[in-house]
Enzyme design. Structure first.
Site, mmCIF file in Angstrom:
data_model
loop_
_atom_site.group_PDB
_atom_site.id
_atom_site.type_symbol
_atom_site.label_atom_id
_atom_site.label_comp_id
_atom_site.label_asym_id
_atom_site.label_seq_id
_atom_site.Cartn_x
_atom_site.Cartn_y
_atom_site.Cartn_z
ATOM 1 N N TYR A 149 32.089 34.964 17.974
ATOM 2 C CA TYR A 149 32.527 34.390 19.244
ATOM 3 C C TYR A 149 34.036 34.326 19.298
ATOM 4 O O TYR A 149 34.715 34.532 18.294
ATOM 5 C CB TYR A 149 31.916 33.007 19.455
ATOM 6 N N LEU A 183 39.730 30.405 8.901
ATOM 7 C CA LEU A 183 39.870 31.262 10.079
ATOM 8 C C LEU A 183 41.359 31.329 10.400
ATOM 9 O O LEU A 183 41.997 30.276 10.570
ATOM 10 C CB LEU A 183 39.114 30.680 11.272
ATOM 11 N N LYS A 226 34.995 34.910 12.775
ATOM 12 C CA LYS A 226 34.674 33.804 13.693
ATOM 13 C C LYS A 226 33.208 33.945 14.097
ATOM 14 O O LYS A 226 32.883 34.482 15.164
ATOM 15 C CB LYS A 226 35.622 33.848 14.905
ATOM 16 N N GLU A 269 41.085 23.876 5.792
ATOM 17 C CA GLU A 269 41.478 23.738 7.210
ATOM 18 C C GLU A 269 40.639 22.614 7.793
ATOM 19 O O GLU A 269 40.092 21.817 7.054
ATOM 20 C CB GLU A 269 41.263 25.072 7.952
#
Ligand code: PLP
Length: 294
Positions: free
Chosen positions: A34, A207, A150, A183
């Site tokens: 996505y 990411l 992703k 993250e």
């Protein structure tokens, strides 16, 4: 009157009430990729970078993305224009399509991928969060080994964010078994120590955010040194400043992690310079006059 629109495999319709076939591989296997991109005043911000990451994510899970990047870009811009939303959030998703449930990939000649894009009004983050900074709650990073794609399989991200939220946090700060910070559940994380920005390197463990790319470029042009090296959760908590970033938040100051205050418990000077630089780039590229922004 702006309306939320959906484009799916060539057809445009209202987003409300649209359905996916039950046996789409996105629903039965959580298999797909996505993107989330943003438009301000009808203009895209770093859409190309989002679409490049879309192609890398698709290739990473052996998914053939139909058409070209340029066709996709033109289609998204047309959909946003048609929706009437000026400040728009676009969500796109690609799966291998719908076929009788079987772990093996369906024959791509017999089963077409499902691609859709939804356009909605962009969310507005609370101005006081930028003024006071937000609190993160640490959570173990329980994700798979390919976080640089992703993909839509976001169960560990959702669990971490929900648990952080229940503990009064704005975001979940993820750390691995060795104690290093990777993250957040849906944003990148940074801390500032002695004037240097530290952030996890763009490996398979995070990411690589499009906003992260904008921050790197801003830091380079402002002469702010950046070290792409992981720090431990304890080191992060003892930093002078911290911030997180994503497409919708841009640069969000962090003033606490768990029970620890970060630095002086207010947004730090390096954070604010980077926030301002990224904001200025958004305004420049989307043609927003200075006075219109918060
Ligand atoms: C896990 C994760 N990291 C980082 C980001 C930030 O990426 P971007 O700046 O491209 O929005 C996101 C955004 O969704 C994310 O899900």
């Amino acid at each position: 009157m702006p309306r939320d629109l959906l484009w799916i495999n060539g057809e445009t319709m209202p987003a409300e009430g649209a359905l996916l076939p039950l046996e789409d591989r996105a629903t039965v296997f959580g298999e797909g990729i996505y993107e989330v991109a943003i438009f301000y005043d009808g203009q895209p911000f770093m859409l190309r970078e989002h679409l490049e990451r879309w192609e890398q994510s698709a290739a990473g899970i052996e998914l053939v993305s139909p058409g070209t990047l340029e066709e996709r870009e033109a289609r998204i811009c047309a959909l946003v224009e048609q929706s009437g939303h000026l400040d728009a959030l676009v969500y796109g998703q690609l799966s291998r399509g719908h076929a009788r449930r079987n772990h093996l990939f369906p024959d791509p000649l017999a089963v077409a991928p499902t691609e859709f894009w939804i356009v909605r009004k962009a969310p507005v983050h609370k101005p006081e969060c930028y003024r006071t900074g937000v609190r993160l709650v640490s959570q173990p990073d329980e994700r798979w080994a390919h976080c640089h794609y992703k993909t839509i399989s976001l169960l560990p991200n959702c669990l971490a964010k929900e648990r952080a939220h229940r503990a009064g946090g704005y975001e979940a700060l993820l750390y691995r078994e060795d104690g290093t910070v990777t993250e957040c559940s849906s944003s990148n994380a940074y801390c500032v120590r002695g004037g240097v920005v530290w952030t996890h390197p763009a490996t398979n463990r995070i990411l690589e955010g499009v906003t992260r790319q904008a921050i790197m470029a801003a830091a380079a042009s402002l002469g702010i040194p950046v070290r792409e090296q992981a720090v431990t959760l304890e080191e992060f908590k003892q930093a002078d400043e911290a911030f997180i970033s994503s497409t919708t938040m841009e640069v969000m100051p962090v003033t606490a992690v768990d029970e620890a205050h970060i630095g002086a418990a207010k947004p730090g000077p390096v954070t604010l310079r980077l926030r301002e630089a990224v904001r200025a780039r958004v305004m420049r590229e989307c043609g927003i006059p200075q006075a219109e922004t918060a």
